[in-house]
Scaffold this motif. Structure first.
Motif, short mmCIF file in Angstrom:
data_model
loop_
_atom_site.label_atom_id
_atom_site.label_comp_id
_atom_site.label_asym_id
_atom_site.label_seq_id
_atom_site.Cartn_x
_atom_site.Cartn_y
_atom_site.Cartn_z
N ALA A 39 0.80 -1.22 0.00
CA ALA A 39 0.00 0.00 0.00
C ALA A 39 0.84 1.27 0.00
N GLY A 40 2.16 1.16 0.20
CA GLY A 40 2.96 2.38 0.37
C GLY A 40 4.11 2.51 -0.61
N ASN A 41 4.09 1.71 -1.68
CA ASN A 41 5.16 1.72 -2.70
C ASN A 41 6.55 1.55 -2.08
N GLY A 93 13.73 12.26 3.85
CA GLY A 93 12.90 11.77 2.74
C GLY A 93 12.57 12.94 1.82
N SER A 94 12.05 12.62 0.63
CA SER A 94 11.68 13.75 -0.24
C SER A 94 10.43 14.45 0.29
N PHE A 95 9.69 13.81 1.18
CA PHE A 95 8.59 14.51 1.85
C PHE A 95 9.10 15.85 2.41
N LEU A 97 11.84 17.49 1.67
CA LEU A 97 12.35 18.42 0.65
C LEU A 97 11.19 19.17 -0.01
N LEU A 98 10.08 18.46 -0.22
CA LEU A 98 8.90 19.12 -0.79
C LEU A 98 8.41 20.21 0.16
N SER A 99 8.41 19.90 1.45
CA SER A 99 7.98 20.91 2.44
C SER A 99 8.91 22.12 2.42
N SER A 118 -1.92 12.95 -8.55
CA SER A 118 -0.48 12.84 -8.39
C SER A 118 -0.21 12.71 -6.89
N PHE A 119 1.02 12.93 -6.50
CA PHE A 119 1.39 12.71 -5.11
C PHE A 119 0.72 13.77 -4.22
N GLY A 120 -0.02 13.29 -3.21
CA GLY A 120 -0.88 14.17 -2.42
C GLY A 120 -0.18 15.23 -1.60
N TRP A 121 1.08 15.01 -1.26
CA TRP A 121 1.79 15.96 -0.39
C TRP A 121 1.96 17.33 -1.05
N TYR A 122 1.92 17.38 -2.40
CA TYR A 122 2.06 18.67 -3.09
C TYR A 122 0.92 19.61 -2.66
N VAL A 123 -0.26 19.02 -2.48
CA VAL A 123 -1.43 19.83 -2.11
C VAL A 123 -1.26 20.38 -0.70
N LEU A 162 5.91 18.37 -10.56
CA LEU A 162 5.87 17.42 -11.68
C LEU A 162 6.45 16.08 -11.23
N CYS A 163 5.57 15.12 -11.10
CA CYS A 163 5.97 13.80 -10.60
C CYS A 163 6.21 12.91 -11.82
N ASN A 164 7.45 12.53 -12.03
CA ASN A 164 7.79 11.79 -13.25
C ASN A 164 8.79 10.69 -12.92
N LEU A 193 10.82 18.66 -10.11
CA LEU A 193 10.76 17.38 -10.82
C LEU A 193 11.01 16.26 -9.81
N ASP A 194 9.92 15.64 -9.41
CA ASP A 194 9.99 14.60 -8.37
C ASP A 194 10.22 13.25 -9.06
N GLU A 195 11.46 12.78 -8.96
CA GLU A 195 11.83 11.53 -9.64
C GLU A 195 11.98 10.37 -8.66
N ALA A 196 11.04 10.27 -7.72
CA ALA A 196 11.13 9.19 -6.71
C ALA A 196 11.23 7.81 -7.37
N TYR A 197 10.58 7.64 -8.53
CA TYR A 197 10.50 6.31 -9.15
C TYR A 197 11.37 6.18 -10.40
N ARG A 227 15.08 13.26 -5.54
CA ARG A 227 15.20 11.79 -5.60
C ARG A 227 15.24 11.24 -4.18
N THR A 228 15.05 9.94 -4.07
CA THR A 228 14.95 9.35 -2.74
C THR A 228 15.63 7.99 -2.68
N PHE A 229 16.05 7.63 -1.49
CA PHE A 229 16.60 6.28 -1.27
C PHE A 229 15.50 5.32 -0.79
N PHE A 238 14.77 4.74 6.77
CA PHE A 238 15.88 5.64 7.15
C PHE A 238 15.55 7.11 6.91
N ARG A 239 14.61 7.38 6.03
CA ARG A 239 14.18 8.74 5.70
C ARG A 239 15.33 9.57 5.12
N ILE A 240 15.69 9.26 3.91
CA ILE A 240 16.75 10.06 3.28
C ILE A 240 16.46 10.24 1.77
C1 LIG Z 1 6.10 10.74 -5.83
C2 LIG Z 1 6.64 10.65 -4.46
N1 LIG Z 1 7.44 11.63 -4.01
C3 LIG Z 1 7.94 11.61 -2.78
C4 LIG Z 1 7.65 10.57 -1.93
C5 LIG Z 1 8.22 10.62 -0.55
O1 LIG Z 1 9.24 9.72 -0.44
P1 LIG Z 1 10.30 9.77 0.74
O2 LIG Z 1 9.91 10.85 1.68
O3 LIG Z 1 10.26 8.43 1.35
O4 LIG Z 1 11.62 10.07 0.07
C6 LIG Z 1 6.83 9.52 -2.33
C7 LIG Z 1 6.49 8.42 -1.42
O5 LIG Z 1 5.74 7.54 -1.68
C8 LIG Z 1 6.30 9.57 -3.64
O6 LIG Z 1 5.48 8.64 -4.10
#
Ligand SMILES: Cc1ncc(COP(=O)(O)O)c(C=O)c1O
Length: 378
Positions: A39-41, A93-95, A97-99, A118-123, A162-164, A193-197, A227-229, A238-240
């Motif tokens: 459920a959490g990728n 985490g990129s969470f 960085l987005l903040s 797209s990724f809900g945290w942007y909102v 932009l989640c790509n 440019l959120d390249e988590a994947y 980007r994220t680990f 680890f949140r990085i």
């Molecule tokens: C598109 C996208 N960005 C960022 C994150 C946040 O990842 P993290 O904070 O673990 O780096 C996620 C987590 O699922 C994600 O799906």
């Protein structure tokens, strides 16, 4: 409550993260070892054994505060990606960085555009900083609609999220399209440019390699790559994560960041993970195989799956995603109801190990007969 929240906080909806395995055990009386969390990728193939070895070697240093510049990790990444050390910032985490982007760049009344879904945290980040969210629906193929996004730009636009590849749809903008899009954005708008994947992109299906987006930073000082680990490297706990951008952007983000925001253990783990390319290749290839397994296996139920470039798939079931989620939860399988992303006839399934994925398909087989199809749009 007598004490009022800030206006921007009152306007916020609580972010809905995937629930924990423990809560499922409690609610459904299931043994923790039989819960399958998709459920959490997260990365179900784990992390490199070299990470564990590296942490063990460094355990005597755990009592110290970490190097808040993450110098060793910064150096390793800058060498790997061929860009200057000063262009990096690390986050919880990129969470986080987005903040930081929101805190440093979004002012009251600014507009921030994002593809929906797209990724809900942007909102949340936009709203918290008093910004206005401008949603641009994905196209009929669930891909980010870049032309519509360009049309949504106004003189108030400040940020484009932009989640790509895009979470939850799994689509990716190919390199040429991405480049063209970025080149058409005003230079006073920050493109995130959120390249988590990124590591899971299906280059075969997308007609060749993605582009080395880090090179775009040489031309665009209004671009930040995140980007994220947590995903391909399997280090979510680890949140990085890291951002790469022009030094002026990094300076803005650094001003609003906690002085020590990432841990020593996360630096050690990330550095060791970076050195084990073989493990990452194993993860990425396994995810590719398993995506194909799902595409074929889910046809049995008449489901259709959006071709995915992530470690998850977005599946049209034609049924109430909430009922599917609930039926699978009773069997200890955690997936996401598409309604959370505005698509109630869909579910999002993170890719598990083959054994887990087989169990998911078996679970669908045993529950699907009891869940009626719903008319599109119902
Ligand atoms: C598109 C996208 N960005 C960022 C994150 C946040 O990842 P993290 O904070 O673990 O780096 C996620 C987590 O699922 C994600 O799906």
């Amino acid at each position: 409550m007598g004490v009022r929240e800030k206006k921007s906080v009152e306007a916020l909806k609580l972010y809905k993260a995937a629930r924990t395995q423990e809560s499922v055990c409690r609610e459904y009386g299931i043994d923790i070892n039989s819960v399958i969390k998709l459920a959490g990728n997260e990365n179900r193939f784990g992390c490199s054994p070299k990470v564990i070895e590296a942490l063990d070697k460094k355990k005597n240093e755990f009592a110290f505060y970490p190097d808040f510049n993450a110098t060793a990790l910064r150096t390793a990444l800058s060498e790997k990606l061929g860009t200057s050390k000063e262009k990096f910032i690390f986050g919880n985490g990129s969470f986080e960085l987005l903040s930081l982007v929101g805190a440093a760049f979004i002012d009251e009344g600014d507009e921030a555009i994002y593809a929906d879904p797209s990724f809900g945290w942007y909102v949340n980040v936009t709203t918290l900083n008093g910004g206005k969210v401008v949603k641009v629906p994905v196209n009929k193929d669930f891909a980010v609609d870049t032309e519509a996004m360009l049309n949504a730009v106004t003189d108030k636009t400040k940020v484009i999220w932009l989640c790509n590849p895009n979470n939850p749809t799994g689509t990716v903008l190919p390199g040429s399209k991405l480049k063209d899009f970025i080149s058409r954005i005003r230079r006073d708008i920050l493109i995130v440019l959120d390249e988590a994947y990124i590591d899971f992109i299906d280059e075969e299906e997308n007609g060749g390699p993605y582009i080395d987006t880090v090179r775009l930073l040489e031309e665009y000082d209004n671009l930040i790559i995140l980007r994220t680990f947590s995903k391909s490297y399997g280090l979510a706990s680890f949140r990085i994560g890291y951002g790469i951008a022009d030094e002026a952007i990094i300076e803005g983000l650094t001003k609003v960041k906690l002085p020590i925001n990432t841990t020593f253990a996360s630096h050690v783990a990330a550095e060791a993970a970076l050195l084990d390319e073989e493990f990452k290749t194993y993860v990425v290839e396994s995810v590719r195989e398993e995506r194909k397994y799902y595409y074929n296996a889910l046809e049995e139920f008449g489901f259709t799956t959006v071709h995915s470039n992530g470690n998850f798939i977005f599946v049209h079931t034609g049924r109430d995603g909430g009922r599917i989620e609930e039926a699978l939860l009773k069997k200890g399988i955690m997936i996401r109801n598409g309604a959370e992303f505005g698509f109630p006839g869909h579910v999002r399934i993170s890719i598990g190990t083959h054994e887990e994925n087989v169990k998911v398909v078996e679970a669908f087989r045993s529950v699907i007969g009891d869940i009626p199809e719903v008319k599109e749009g119902d």
